[in-house]
Design an enzyme around this catalytic site. Structure first.
Site, PDB file in Angstrom:
ATOM      1  N   HIS A   1      21.388  -8.360 -11.729  1.00 30.75           N
ATOM      2  CA  HIS A   1      20.564  -7.683 -10.727  1.00 30.75           C
ATOM      3  C   HIS A   1      21.231  -7.734  -9.348  1.00 30.75           C
ATOM      4  CE1 HIS A   1      16.953  -6.925 -13.158  1.00 30.75           C
ATOM      5  NE2 HIS A   1      17.329  -8.009 -13.821  1.00 30.75           N
TER       6      HIS A   1
ATOM      7  N   ASP B   1       2.286  -0.475  12.087  1.00 32.98           N
ATOM      8  CA  ASP B   1       2.285   0.710  11.224  1.00 32.98           C
ATOM      9  C   ASP B   1       1.534   1.873  11.847  1.00 32.98           C
ATOM     10  OD1 ASP B   1       3.470  -1.154   9.594  1.00 32.98           O
ATOM     11  OD2 ASP B   1       1.681  -1.485   8.371  1.00 32.98           O
ATOM     12  N   SER B   2       0.288   1.635  12.241  1.00 31.62           N
ATOM     13  CA  SER B   2      -0.504   2.737  12.787  1.00 31.62           C
ATOM     14  C   SER B   2       0.042   3.199  14.133  1.00 31.62           C
ATOM     15  CB  SER B   2      -1.974   2.338  12.917  1.00 31.62           C
ATOM     16  OG  SER B   2      -2.139   1.250  13.804  1.00 31.62           O
ATOM     17  N   SER B   3       0.583   2.261  14.922  1.00 29.77           N
ATOM     18  CA  SER B   3       1.113   2.639  16.241  1.00 29.77           C
ATOM     19  C   SER B   3       2.348   3.518  16.112  1.00 29.77           C
ATOM     20  CB  SER B   3       1.440   1.386  17.054  1.00 29.77           C
ATOM     21  OG  SER B   3       0.284   0.616  17.303  1.00 29.77           O
TER      22      SER B   3
ATOM     23  N   LYS C   1       8.551  -2.207   6.033  1.00 30.51           N
ATOM     24  CA  LYS C   1       8.187  -2.652   7.382  1.00 30.51           C
ATOM     25  C   LYS C   1       9.390  -2.698   8.327  1.00 30.51           C
ATOM     26  CE  LYS C   1       4.646  -4.297   8.544  1.00 30.51           C
ATOM     27  NZ  LYS C   1       3.436  -3.786   9.219  1.00 30.51           N
TER      28      LYS C   1
ATOM     29  N   GLY D   1      13.726  -3.543 -16.400  1.00 30.20           N
ATOM     30  CA  GLY D   1      12.379  -3.444 -16.930  1.00 30.20           C
ATOM     31  C   GLY D   1      12.140  -4.500 -17.985  1.00 30.20           C
TER      32      GLY D   1
ATOM     33  N   GLU E   1      20.391  -6.117  -6.777  1.00 27.89           N
ATOM     34  CA  GLU E   1      19.433  -5.870  -5.700  1.00 27.89           C
ATOM     35  C   GLU E   1      18.882  -7.145  -5.084  1.00 27.89           C
ATOM     36  OE1 GLU E   1      16.935  -5.512  -9.549  1.00 27.89           O
ATOM     37  OE2 GLU E   1      19.006  -5.264  -8.878  1.00 27.89           O
TER      38      GLU E   1
ATOM     39  N   SER F   1      -4.921   0.709  14.954  1.00 29.52           N
ATOM     40  CA  SER F   1      -5.381  -0.670  15.050  1.00 29.52           C
ATOM     41  C   SER F   1      -4.633  -1.470  16.107  1.00 29.52           C
ATOM     42  CB  SER F   1      -5.194  -1.361  13.688  1.00 29.52           C
ATOM     43  OG  SER F   1      -3.814  -1.472  13.382  1.00 29.52           O
ATOM     44  N   GLY F   2      -3.537  -0.920  16.621  1.00 24.65           N
ATOM     45  CA  GLY F   2      -2.698  -1.681  17.538  1.00 24.65           C
ATOM     46  C   GLY F   2      -1.598  -2.429  16.821  1.00 24.65           C
ATOM     47  N   GLY F   3      -1.584  -2.335  15.486  1.00 27.04           N
ATOM     48  CA  GLY F   3      -0.519  -2.934  14.706  1.00 27.04           C
ATOM     49  C   GLY F   3       0.704  -2.039  14.655  1.00 27.04           C
TER      50      GLY F   3
ATOM     51  N   CYS G   1      20.475  -3.762 -15.774  1.00 31.63           N
ATOM     52  CA  CYS G   1      19.768  -4.543 -16.779  1.00 31.63           C
ATOM     53  C   CYS G   1      19.222  -3.631 -17.879  1.00 31.63           C
ATOM     54  CB  CYS G   1      18.681  -5.386 -16.124  1.00 31.63           C
ATOM     55  SG  CYS G   1      18.106  -6.752 -17.167  1.00 31.63           S
ATOM     56  N   TYR G   2      17.920  -3.375 -17.934  1.00 31.67           N
ATOM     57  CA  TYR G   2      17.383  -2.455 -18.934  1.00 31.67           C
ATOM     58  C   TYR G   2      18.060  -1.096 -18.824  1.00 31.67           C
ATOM     59  CZ  TYR G   2      14.122   0.456 -21.572  1.00 31.67           C
ATOM     60  OH  TYR G   2      13.573   1.334 -22.482  1.00 31.67           O
TER      61      TYR G   2
END
Length: 506
Positions: free
Chosen positions: A164, A222-224, A362, A51, A166, A218-220, A78-79
């Site tokens: 870090h 995520d929604s599919s 994603k 942070g 990550e 939408s055909g993308g 870190c923090y």
């Protein structure tokens, strides 16, 4: 699970990603999450993120005191390390020499946190303060040239690193997270299959035996995937509504209907509402206002369609990056922009939300989709913004401008696919700028619009680097757009990374 407490770090979401990559579920909570809430989640361990604050600042973020006496394994980053030292009786001071960037660290291989290390690690530092005196029972297990780089109190199940792990710049960061997972005793059984089974059960409980749902599709990707997952849970009690907002890619309205019905077997209702959206956007140039207008019209259309099927629930393919960029709910991070799936929903919306992918990134959604049987052709589609081309047309959105951008974008994607680069990029698209420039075509002077090309590499959309597309490819795209799209006479290439820019122009 392993909980990540977010103290406002730029990369808190990456910590969760690294844990999940080890097949252990990780949830991000705000730094001040009540201990009772943490207990209810029954975590195997807790990670304290980095942070921007100093532990001595008046408004320094602090976690619940019970965490320090819980007996749970704790990793401070870190923090998080500095807070651990400060709260348990040590001292943290402003470092004589700040460290930013790559650093060489010598570590104690006897520490469980550095199992399988050679003793020399390349890490990524970003700190001004550093621990000076350790609390009782702690020992140093890592040092850089100028600071304590790692500490532990193994009997108290506490570890901390000043760097870090990550970020990819820390060469063996994945190994460190794997070691911490072992120290937590967390089973590595969180897989796409286990996620699917858990979500199906949750959706069935939420919807009940008779409830009905609609999904804005939408055909993308995520929604599919979201629709397929809900369909797996409740079958034909899900109706997918595909709204043509007049801002889709060229010929998208017909292509999407075919793929959703034929490939996924979904019940799809197609609504041509393009004129309604464009009318609402007339005269509007502000990007946030455009997003809110599109969100409102979208929900209005949905209310009408859901009434026809007597739906109780609205399914959305919201992902974690949508949430983190739209609403500051996980920690003290700033709101960047509203997202169509998050910021545009009215408080009095009639439908209850189902967002089965809300905590996923994603790449995780694509893995879940593959296990659900969604085609790779659909899963490898690049992200497309919920507001469509409205956020790629700078200034007022009109039907004429939309047609220009659709034509230019189709050429860009066609050439990028032809070069074999489409699946290697996170996103690639064209943007229409409200800038006219003088040009010459034949013996005539032109005064046409400018088109910008954007192509980026990214893991999850939270950060991105501009793609070094071959000059020959850029040349072909530019030549075709100028020659095949009347009204555009200049093409430029965007070489901005995120941060400081965002991927989309608006």
């Amino acid at each position: 699970m392993i909980i990540v407490l977010d103290f406002g770090a730029q990369y808190s979401q990456l910590i969760a990603r690294r844990v999940r990559e080890q097949n252990v579920f990780s949830a991000i909570l705000p730094f001040n999450a009540p201990w009772a809430d943490i207990q209810r989640m029954n975590p195997r361990g807790i990670i304290l993120s980095g942070g921007p604050n100093s532990v001595y600042a008046d408004d320094a973020p602090r976690c619940a005191d019970e965490i320090w006496t819980s007996g749970l394994p704790i990793l401070g980053i870190c923090y998080g390390l500095q807070l651990m030292v400060h709260r348990l009786g040590g001292t943290v001071e402003n470092a004589a020499e700040r460290e930013f960037g790559r650093a060489a660290v010598t570590v104690d291989v006897a520490s469980g946190l550095f199992k399988n290390s050679t003793g020399a690690e390349t890490v990524w530092m970003s700190h001004g303060d550093s621990a000076q005196v350790l609390p009782q029972g702690f020992r140093a297990v890592g040092r850089s040239a100028t600071a304590l780089a790692a500490i532990e109190a193994a009997e108290r199940k506490m570890w901390g690193v000043q760097f870090h792990p990550e970020v990819k710049h820390t060469v063996n960061g994945d190994q460190l997270f794997s070691n911490f997972i072992d120290l937590c005793g967390a089973p590595r059984d969180w897989t796409p299959r286990s996620f699917i089974e858990e979500q199906i059960e949750r959706i069935r409980q939420q919807v009940g035996e008779t409830g009905r749902a609609v999904c804005g599709i939408s055909g993308g990707v995520d929604s599919s995937v979201a629709a397929t997952l809900v369909h797996r849970a409740i079958g034909d009690r899900l109706t997918c509504v595909f709204v043509d907002n007049g801002l889709l890619r060229k010929n998208e309205f017909v292509k999407v209907q075919t793929s959703l019905r034929d490939q996924l077997g979904l019940r799809v209702v197609a609504v041509d509402a393009g004129e309604r959206f464009l009318a609402a956007l007339a005269g509007v140039s502000d990007p946030e206002q455009k997003r809110k207008i599109i969100g409102k019209v979208f929900i209005d259309v949905f209310d009408q369609e859901s009434a026809k099927v007597d739906a109780d629930f609205l399914v959305q393919g919201t992902l974690y990056p949508d949430v983190i960029e739209s609403v500051s709910i996980k920690g003290p991070s700033a709101v960047i922009k509203s997202h169509h799936n998050v910021g545009g929903l009215p408080a009095n919306m009639k439908l209850k939300l189902i967002e089965p992918l809300r905590e996923l990134f994603k790449d995780e959604v694509r893995r879940v989709g593959a296990d659900l049987g969604v085609s790779q052709e659909l899963l490898q589609r690049q992200p497309f913004p919920g507001p469509g081309l409205a956020v790629r047309i700078l200034g007022e959105v009109t039907g004429e401008k939309t047609a220009l951008l659709q034509a230019a974008d189709e050429i860009a994607i066609e050439e990028i696919k032809g070069a074999g680069l489409y699946t290697k990029l996170w996103q690639s698209f064209a943007v229409l700028l409200p800038v006219r420039t003088v040009g010459v075509m034949g013996d005539f002077r032109t005064y046409g619009l400018t088109c910008a090309l954007r192509a980026v590499h990214s893991e999850d959309g939270m950060t991105a680097d501009w793609a070094h597309l071959p000059y020959e490819l850029l040349g072909r795209i530019s030549n075709r757009i100028v020659n095949e799209v009347p009204g555009i006479n200049r093409v430029v290439y965007d070489i901005s990374s995120k941060p400081p820019s965002t991927i989309e122009w608006e």
